[in-house]
Design a protein around this motif. Structure first.
Motif, mmCIF file in Angstrom:
data_model
loop_
_atom_site.group_PDB
_atom_site.id
_atom_site.type_symbol
_atom_site.label_atom_id
_atom_site.label_comp_id
_atom_site.label_asym_id
_atom_site.label_seq_id
_atom_site.Cartn_x
_atom_site.Cartn_y
_atom_site.Cartn_z
ATOM 1 N N PHE A 11 0.807 -1.213 0.000
ATOM 2 C CA PHE A 11 0.000 0.000 0.000
ATOM 3 C C PHE A 11 0.844 1.268 0.000
ATOM 4 O O PHE A 11 2.041 1.253 0.273
ATOM 5 N N GLY A 12 0.177 2.374 -0.314
ATOM 6 C CA GLY A 12 0.710 3.719 -0.172
ATOM 7 C C GLY A 12 -0.337 4.568 0.528
ATOM 8 O O GLY A 12 -1.333 4.042 1.047
ATOM 9 N N PHE A 13 -0.149 5.881 0.528
ATOM 10 C CA PHE A 13 -1.008 6.778 1.303
ATOM 11 C C PHE A 13 -1.638 7.862 0.430
ATOM 12 O O PHE A 13 -1.085 8.244 -0.607
ATOM 13 N N THR A 14 -2.774 8.361 0.875
ATOM 14 C CA THR A 14 -3.359 9.538 0.257
ATOM 15 C C THR A 14 -2.520 10.763 0.623
ATOM 16 O O THR A 14 -1.823 10.773 1.641
ATOM 17 N N ALA A 15 -2.612 11.813 -0.183
ATOM 18 C CA ALA A 15 -1.801 13.018 0.053
ATOM 19 C C ALA A 15 -2.017 13.611 1.442
ATOM 20 O O ALA A 15 -1.048 14.023 2.103
ATOM 21 N N PRO A 16 -3.256 13.684 1.967
ATOM 22 C CA PRO A 16 -3.440 14.286 3.294
ATOM 23 C C PRO A 16 -2.823 13.495 4.442
ATOM 24 O O PRO A 16 -2.715 14.014 5.557
ATOM 25 N N ALA A 17 -2.411 12.246 4.185
ATOM 26 C CA ALA A 17 -1.791 11.449 5.259
ATOM 27 C C ALA A 17 -0.382 11.924 5.574
ATOM 28 O O ALA A 17 0.122 11.694 6.675
ATOM 29 N N TYR A 18 0.271 12.611 4.618
ATOM 30 C CA TYR A 18 1.655 13.034 4.824
ATOM 31 C C TYR A 18 1.705 14.311 5.657
ATOM 32 O O TYR A 18 1.125 15.334 5.295
ATOM 33 N N ARG A 19 2.436 14.243 6.760
ATOM 34 C CA ARG A 19 2.567 15.388 7.658
ATOM 35 C C ARG A 19 3.782 16.243 7.328
ATOM 36 O O ARG A 19 3.827 17.419 7.672
ATOM 37 N N ASP A 20 4.773 15.644 6.681
ATOM 38 C CA ASP A 20 6.013 16.328 6.338
ATOM 39 C C ASP A 20 5.973 16.681 4.853
ATOM 40 O O ASP A 20 5.903 15.793 3.988
ATOM 41 N N HIS A 21 6.002 17.961 4.518
ATOM 42 C CA HIS A 21 5.865 18.380 3.124
ATOM 43 C C HIS A 21 7.045 17.949 2.269
ATOM 44 O O HIS A 21 6.972 17.972 1.031
ATOM 45 N N THR A 22 8.167 17.540 2.880
ATOM 46 C CA THR A 22 9.321 17.083 2.108
ATOM 47 C C THR A 22 9.201 15.616 1.705
ATOM 48 O O THR A 22 10.009 15.123 0.909
ATOM 49 N N VAL A 23 8.215 14.895 2.251
ATOM 50 C CA VAL A 23 8.001 13.487 1.904
ATOM 51 C C VAL A 23 6.986 13.417 0.769
ATOM 52 O O VAL A 23 5.835 13.823 0.931
ATOM 53 N N GLU A 24 7.406 12.902 -0.378
ATOM 54 C CA GLU A 24 6.530 12.827 -1.542
ATOM 55 C C GLU A 24 5.752 11.518 -1.597
ATOM 56 O O GLU A 24 4.612 11.491 -2.050
ATOM 57 N N ASP A 25 6.390 10.430 -1.173
ATOM 58 C CA ASP A 25 5.723 9.139 -1.346
ATOM 59 C C ASP A 25 6.361 8.111 -0.416
ATOM 60 O O ASP A 25 7.579 8.104 -0.226
ATOM 61 N N ILE A 26 5.533 7.256 0.163
ATOM 62 C CA ILE A 26 5.991 6.097 0.933
ATOM 63 C C ILE A 26 5.241 4.882 0.412
ATOM 64 O O ILE A 26 4.007 4.885 0.366
#
Length: 237
Positions: A203-218
């Motif tokens: 899996f990956g995450f929706t954009a609002p799940a990322y708290r750090d703006h420098t993280v593009e994708d996990i």
């Protein structure tokens, strides 16, 4: 030993095409509901009292330099880790770093979050987080009790894994949030139809799940291995 087990297990897999399905079909919901119920009880199973394992892996930090990032990334830092992993019913666990090799190819003061240096047990909790909550926070697990209220499920292909103990049928379940404007995951579950336990979670995450703006994708892949013909435990991540 774990690596040899998973290789033998997947080589024997026989895929079977599933008929056309729709999101949230009765078959999909039935399997998901069983998986949710099983997830609440599996580590309380009286037959699984404790286990101990050794894990080995790497953490890499890559950087791109130059205008337009035209060149391939450079290896900046790499860590090689060895862990002792302990679990005891009804849900106690700990991980101990028993070996760590730190290499810096370029000058850096980068520090990893602690949860990047260990393994995930029980396919995450009901709320998924990364980077100690600094990178991803409050992404509900699709097999949490509130999962069916927050996610859609689509039954995909099936495959059968031929083992000496039994034939394991695994169904693929695609997962997406009902609302992409809130933290959530998008991915695929592979579920043992007989036991309703998770064999693989990608899996990956929706954009609002990322708290750090420098993280593009996990992107995350959790593979479990079958032990004693009964327990799906962490194998490769």
């Amino acid at each position: 030993m774990w690596s040899r087990t998973v290789a033998a297990l997947w080589i024997a897999a026989v895929p079977v095409a599933a008929p056309a399905q729709t999101w949230n079909s009765p078959d999909a919901r039935s399997l998901v509901d069983r998986a949710i119920a099983r997830r609440r009880t599996v580590q309380a199973d009286s037959g699984l009292r404790n286990f101990r394992a050794r894990a080995h892996g790497f953490v890499f930090f890559l950087g791109q330099l130059g205008e337009g990032f035209a060149e391939a990334p450079w290896l900046v830092k790499s860590d090689q880790l060895a862990l002792e992993v302990y679990w005891q019913a009804p849900g106690l666990s700990k991980q101990v770093i028993i070996g760590r090799r730190d290499r810096r190819d370029l000058p850096t003061d980068i520090q990893y979050h602690r949860d990047h240096l260990g393994i995930v047990q029980n396919n995450f909790g009901d709320s998924i987080r990364f980077g100690d909550g600094d990178e991803v926070r409050d992404a509900p697990h699709p097999l949490s009790p509130n999962g069916p209220r927050l996610y859609d499920y689509l039954l995909g292909d099936s495959l059968t894994i031929e083992l000496p103990e039994r034939a394991v049928r695994v169904d693929q379940v695609l997962v997406r949030p009902k609302d992409f404007t809130v933290p959530g995951v998008v991915g695929t579950l592979f579920i043992d139809v007989e036991t309703a336990e998770v064999v693989r979670f990608r899996f990956g995450f929706t954009a609002p799940a990322y708290r750090d703006h420098t993280v593009e994708d996990i992107a995350v892949v959790l593979d479990n291995g079958l032990w004693f013909g009964r327990y799906w435990l962490p194998l490769r991540q």
